[in-house]
Write an enzyme that holds these catalytic residues in place. Structure first.
Site, PDB file in Angstrom:
ATOM      1  N   PHE A 128       0.827  -1.200   0.000  1.00  0.00           N
ATOM      2  CA  PHE A 128       0.000   0.000   0.000  1.00  0.00           C
ATOM      3  C   PHE A 128       0.863   1.252   0.000  1.00  0.00           C
ATOM      4  O   PHE A 128       1.973   1.253   0.544  1.00  0.00           O
ATOM      5  CB  PHE A 128      -0.874   0.044   1.272  1.00  0.00           C
ATOM      6  CG  PHE A 128      -1.967  -0.977   1.306  1.00  0.00           C
ATOM      7  CD1 PHE A 128      -3.169  -0.751   0.664  1.00  0.00           C
ATOM      8  CD2 PHE A 128      -1.807  -2.161   1.993  1.00  0.00           C
ATOM      9  CE1 PHE A 128      -4.186  -1.683   0.694  1.00  0.00           C
ATOM     10  CE2 PHE A 128      -2.815  -3.097   2.040  1.00  0.00           C
ATOM     11  CZ  PHE A 128      -4.005  -2.863   1.390  1.00  0.00           C
ATOM     12  N   ASP A 129       0.342   2.290  -0.617  1.00  0.00           N
ATOM     13  CA  ASP A 129       0.883   3.627  -0.390  1.00  0.00           C
ATOM     14  C   ASP A 129       0.303   4.057   0.952  1.00  0.00           C
ATOM     15  O   ASP A 129      -0.877   4.364   1.061  1.00  0.00           O
ATOM     16  CB  ASP A 129       0.450   4.579  -1.509  1.00  0.00           C
ATOM     17  CG  ASP A 129       0.946   5.995  -1.273  1.00  0.00           C
ATOM     18  OD1 ASP A 129       1.655   6.218  -0.284  1.00  0.00           O
ATOM     19  OD2 ASP A 129       0.616   6.875  -2.076  1.00  0.00           O
ATOM     20  N   LYS A 130       1.119   4.018   1.982  1.00  0.00           N
ATOM     21  CA  LYS A 130       0.638   4.164   3.359  1.00  0.00           C
ATOM     22  C   LYS A 130      -0.082   5.485   3.607  1.00  0.00           C
ATOM     23  O   LYS A 130      -1.219   5.507   4.116  1.00  0.00           O
ATOM     24  CB  LYS A 130       1.828   4.035   4.329  1.00  0.00           C
ATOM     25  CG  LYS A 130       1.494   4.330   5.788  1.00  0.00           C
ATOM     26  CD  LYS A 130       2.729   4.210   6.642  1.00  0.00           C
ATOM     27  CE  LYS A 130       3.725   5.307   6.361  1.00  0.00           C
ATOM     28  NZ  LYS A 130       3.243   6.668   6.725  1.00  0.00           N
ATOM     29  N   THR A 133      -3.803   6.315   2.787  1.00  0.00           N
ATOM     30  CA  THR A 133      -4.490   5.063   2.485  1.00  0.00           C
ATOM     31  C   THR A 133      -4.736   4.291   3.778  1.00  0.00           C
ATOM     32  O   THR A 133      -5.874   4.061   4.174  1.00  0.00           O
ATOM     33  CB  THR A 133      -3.664   4.203   1.508  1.00  0.00           C
ATOM     34  OG1 THR A 133      -3.384   4.968   0.342  1.00  0.00           O
ATOM     35  CG2 THR A 133      -4.414   2.953   1.120  1.00  0.00           C
TER      36      THR A 133
END
Length: 267
Positions: A128-130, A133
């Site tokens: 994931f793009d932290k 998100t």
């Protein structure tokens, strides 16, 4: 009412989204391609056999001089067609992919083809793009460690150094000063230098203050003390060549993040 359009409909975002969904059928999954090829050959063969059932036995009966019984053989041919029709595969597999792509688009998820949906079933790891998100995208000061001065003083020095920066971490430090009722006087700051990829150097009240990452401290030959909690961004601070401590800044997790990750693991 006067309305001015700036783009053609075909150039709009909505139009391009619609085009993506409509063209998703071009990228088929392996199972869907197999069914398509299977149906290409299977369907004509079954139809030919059904036609043979409805024609050949009555013709043979006619040659033999008996009743051709067209109605009976037509009924048997139709029965053969119904039994032979692979609806469960030929119709349900493409339809399930089509329904998945349409359902995802209604939820704001664009899938470019059924092959990507099939690929999801084989996933083992998801990255994931932290920021924004799994996290709120809002940085907060989570602690001050190994400081040889008052915590408020260390945060004040870091915030004054970052006062002219638009970086989210700089904003976080300034916001923390507001929470602690620390007034920032920019007149106290002189000779600010941004060190790309490292941090900031500034003169505050005549003291040389360095605020940045571990590499900045290494370049200045300043020995640091490692953070006992490395979950987050660590901002190191040094004053007149001496290590003053570090500030731990964290991007807060969303309330739904744990449930979302748990749901992915279950499926």
């Amino acid at each position: 009412m006067e309305v001015k359009t700036t783009k053609l409909f075909g150039e709009s975002t909505v139009s391009k989204v619609l085009e993506l969904v409509e063209n998703a059928d071009d990228k088929k999954a392996d199972s869907e391609n197999f069914i398509t090829k299977f149906a290409k050959y299977y369907t004509p063969i079954v139809c030919a056999l059904a036609l043979a059932v409805v024609l050949i036995p009555p013709i043979i009966n006619l040659i033999m001089g008996s009743d051709p019984n067209w109605r009976n053989w037509a009924y048997r041919a139709l029965t053969f067609l119904v039994i032979s029709c692979p609806c469960a595969m030929v119709i349900s597999i493409p339809l399930s992919f089509f329904a998945s792509i349409g359902g995802a688009s209604r939820q704001g998820i664009l899938v470019k083809g059924s092959n990507f949906i099939e690929g999801l079933a084989r996933l083992k790891y998801i990255m994931f793009d932290k920021t924004g998100t799994m996290t709120k995208g809002v940085f907060e000061v989570n602690g001050v460690h190994h400081s040889n001065m008052d915590d408020d003083k260390l945060i004040e020095l870091a915030a004054l150094s970052e006062n002219y920066s638009s970086h989210p971490i700089a904003k976080c430090l300034i916001d923390e000063c507001d929470k602690r009722n620390i007034e920032l006087d920019s007149e106290r700051v002189k000779d600010i230098k941004e060190l790309a990829g490292f941090g900031i150097s500034a003169q505050i009240d005549g003291q040389n203050v360095l605020v940045g990452n571990e590499k900045l401290m290494e370049n200045e030959n300043i020995e640091i003390i490692s953070c006992h909690d490395d979950i987050g961004t660590i901002v190191h601070v040094a004053v007149d060549g001496e290590y003053a401590g570090h500030i731990l800044i964290c991007d807060m997790l969303k309330d739904t993040a744990e449930a979302a990750v748990g749901g992915l693991k279950r499926y």
